[in-house]
Design a protein around this motif. Structure first.
Motif, PDB file in Angstrom:
ATOM      1  N   UNK A  22      24.535  43.586  39.515  1.00  0.00           N
ATOM      2  CA  UNK A  22      24.602  42.152  39.727  1.00  0.00           C
ATOM      3  C   UNK A  22      24.620  41.367  38.424  1.00  0.00           C
ATOM      4  N   UNK A  23      25.424  40.313  38.436  1.00  0.00           N
ATOM      5  CA  UNK A  23      25.569  39.464  37.251  1.00  0.00           C
ATOM      6  C   UNK A  23      25.733  38.020  37.684  1.00  0.00           C
ATOM      7  N   UNK A  24      24.935  37.135  37.111  1.00  0.00           N
ATOM      8  CA  UNK A  24      25.100  35.695  37.295  1.00  0.00           C
ATOM      9  C   UNK A  24      25.337  35.044  35.945  1.00  0.00           C
ATOM     10  N   UNK A  25      26.125  34.002  35.941  1.00  0.00           N
ATOM     11  CA  UNK A  25      26.428  33.331  34.678  1.00  0.00           C
ATOM     12  C   UNK A  25      26.181  31.845  34.829  1.00  0.00           C
ATOM     13  N   UNK A  26      26.007  31.200  33.704  1.00  0.00           N
ATOM     14  CA  UNK A  26      25.977  29.749  33.697  1.00  0.00           C
ATOM     15  C   UNK A  26      26.959  29.273  32.643  1.00  0.00           C
ATOM     16  N   UNK A  27      27.784  28.316  33.031  1.00  0.00           N
ATOM     17  CA  UNK A  27      28.806  27.824  32.126  1.00  0.00           C
ATOM     18  C   UNK A  27      29.263  26.468  32.621  1.00  0.00           C
ATOM     19  N   UNK A  28      29.473  25.578  31.702  1.00  0.00           N
ATOM     20  CA  UNK A  28      29.917  24.235  32.077  1.00  0.00           C
ATOM     21  C   UNK A  28      31.413  24.181  32.341  1.00  0.00           C
ATOM     22  N   UNK A  49      38.303  42.550  33.689  1.00  0.00           N
ATOM     23  CA  UNK A  49      38.132  41.182  33.216  1.00  0.00           C
ATOM     24  C   UNK A  49      38.664  40.199  34.246  1.00  0.00           C
ATOM     25  N   UNK A  50      38.042  39.025  34.282  1.00  0.00           N
ATOM     26  CA  UNK A  50      38.496  37.914  35.111  1.00  0.00           C
ATOM     27  C   UNK A  50      38.852  36.756  34.178  1.00  0.00           C
ATOM     28  N   UNK A  51      40.090  36.248  34.338  1.00  0.00           N
ATOM     29  CA  UNK A  51      40.519  35.148  33.470  1.00  0.00           C
ATOM     30  C   UNK A  51      41.237  34.081  34.284  1.00  0.00           C
ATOM     31  N   UNK A  52      40.687  33.686  35.423  1.00  0.00           N
ATOM     32  CA  UNK A  52      41.153  32.589  36.288  1.00  0.00           C
ATOM     33  C   UNK A  52      42.390  32.940  37.097  1.00  0.00           C
ATOM     34  N   UNK A  53      42.663  34.195  37.266  1.00  0.00           N
ATOM     35  CA  UNK A  53      43.738  34.607  38.195  1.00  0.00           C
ATOM     36  C   UNK A  53      43.064  34.998  39.514  1.00  0.00           C
ATOM     37  N   UNK A  54      43.386  36.138  40.058  1.00  0.00           N
ATOM     38  CA  UNK A  54      42.794  36.581  41.321  1.00  0.00           C
ATOM     39  C   UNK A  54      41.288  36.739  41.171  1.00  0.00           C
ATOM     40  N   UNK A  55      40.546  36.321  42.191  1.00  0.00           N
ATOM     41  CA  UNK A  55      39.082  36.371  42.093  1.00  0.00           C
ATOM     42  C   UNK A  55      38.540  37.776  42.279  1.00  0.00           C
ATOM     43  N   UNK A  66      34.067  40.760  41.889  1.00  0.00           N
ATOM     44  CA  UNK A  66      34.554  39.545  42.532  1.00  0.00           C
ATOM     45  C   UNK A  66      33.928  38.322  41.878  1.00  0.00           C
ATOM     46  N   UNK A  67      34.773  37.400  41.441  1.00  0.00           N
ATOM     47  CA  UNK A  67      34.317  36.147  40.871  1.00  0.00           C
ATOM     48  C   UNK A  67      34.040  35.163  42.003  1.00  0.00           C
ATOM     49  N   UNK A  68      32.802  34.692  42.094  1.00  0.00           N
ATOM     50  CA  UNK A  68      32.428  33.719  43.117  1.00  0.00           C
ATOM     51  C   UNK A  68      31.882  32.483  42.412  1.00  0.00           C
ATOM     52  N   UNK A  69      32.739  31.470  42.327  1.00  0.00           N
ATOM     53  CA  UNK A  69      32.365  30.274  41.582  1.00  0.00           C
ATOM     54  C   UNK A  69      31.186  29.560  42.232  1.00  0.00           C
ATOM     55  N   UNK A  70      31.175  29.515  43.565  1.00  0.00           N
ATOM     56  CA  UNK A  70      30.108  28.794  44.266  1.00  0.00           C
ATOM     57  C   UNK A  70      28.749  29.430  44.021  1.00  0.00           C
ATOM     58  N   UNK A  71      28.735  30.729  43.781  1.00  0.00           N
ATOM     59  CA  UNK A  71      27.478  31.449  43.546  1.00  0.00           C
ATOM     60  C   UNK A  71      27.279  31.745  42.053  1.00  0.00           C
ATOM     61  N   UNK A  72      28.209  31.347  41.233  1.00  0.00           N
ATOM     62  CA  UNK A  72      28.227  31.680  39.786  1.00  0.00           C
ATOM     63  C   UNK A  72      27.884  33.150  39.567  1.00  0.00           C
TER      64      UNK A  72
END
Lengths: 114, 114
Positions: A22-28, A49-55, A66-72
């Motif tokens: 598990x990984x959580x991030x904080x970024x503005x 790597x995730x660079x704003x293409x497919x989540x 999986x990149x989940x913006x709502x859950x950071x």
């Protein structure tokens, strides 16, 4: 400021069972996110790597995240662990306007039992 | 291609001694980085370089110096070794500043200061 938190310092699984790191991030801003693996006495190797293409991002050796913006969150998974997966895993965040500076999480040591 | 190479692999220093950690890359990358990894922690950026003749401080630069006279080489200098500098040091390089581009890591130098 950006930061990364890896929620487990150690994870132990049996061979053939699923892996969840598990990984959580904080970024503005919109981040780029990476998972690196470090085998004992070796350098770091990029898993995915995730660079704003497919989540949902697929990496090497059957790993995906999986990149989940709502859950950071950017959790790393693998359906079936192999003994060779035993290593240290680092979640990493970087920002385009931060000069490609990597900010590392504290790492998760994955142990795989036979 | 050898990628990123580092020498030495291991070194023990006495307090107050000096040494240079060598780093070379053969991928013609403009960007090079030095990180340190303390036990149980993620990597922290010491210094980085965006090209020959240009260097800048990272998160933890105190006690270190760098130079970049060629594209290939990026040595890290410790002038007065202290026990707090006991760590594993990683050199990395990347082609461009875009965060979507991977950083390639060397195998590391394990330094002990006693």
């Amino acid at each position: 400021a950006q930061s990364v938190t890896q929620l487990d310092s150690h994870v132990s699984v049996s061979e053939g069972t699923p892996v969840l790191l598990r990984c959580n991030y904080s970024s503005s801003y919109s981040p780029s996110l990476f998972w690196y693996v470090q085998h004992p006495n070796k350098g770091l190797q990029l898993l995915l790597k995730y660079t704003s293409a497919a989540t949902l991002v697929k990496g090497i050796n059957g790993f995906e995240a999986e990149f989940k913006k709502s859950e950071t969150s950017f959790h790393l998974t693998k359906p079936s662990a192999h003994m060779s997966d035993a290593a240290e895993y680092f979640c990493v965040v970087t920002l385009e306007d931060a000069g490609n500076m990597l900010t590392f999480g504290g790492g998760t040591r994955l142990m795989v039992k036979p | 291609n050898a990628g990123v190479t580092q020498t030495p692999k291991f070194r023990i220093l006495k307090i107050g001694q000096s040494m240079t950690l060598q780093c070379t890359q053969d991928m013609n990358h403009n960007y090079m980085y030095w990180y340190r990894q303390d036990p149980g922690m993620g990597l922290k950026l010491i210094y980085y370089s965006v090209g020959a003749g240009i260097t800048d401080k990272g998160e933890v630069p105190n006690g270190y110096n760098v130079s970049r006279s060629t594209t290939e080489d990026f040595p890290l200098r410790l002038e007065l070794a202290a026990p707090s500098q006991t760590s594993v040091y990683f050199c990395a390089s990347s082609l461009v500043r875009d965060p979507s581009y991977e950083q390639y890591f060397g195998p590391g130098t394990r330094l002990t200061v006693t």
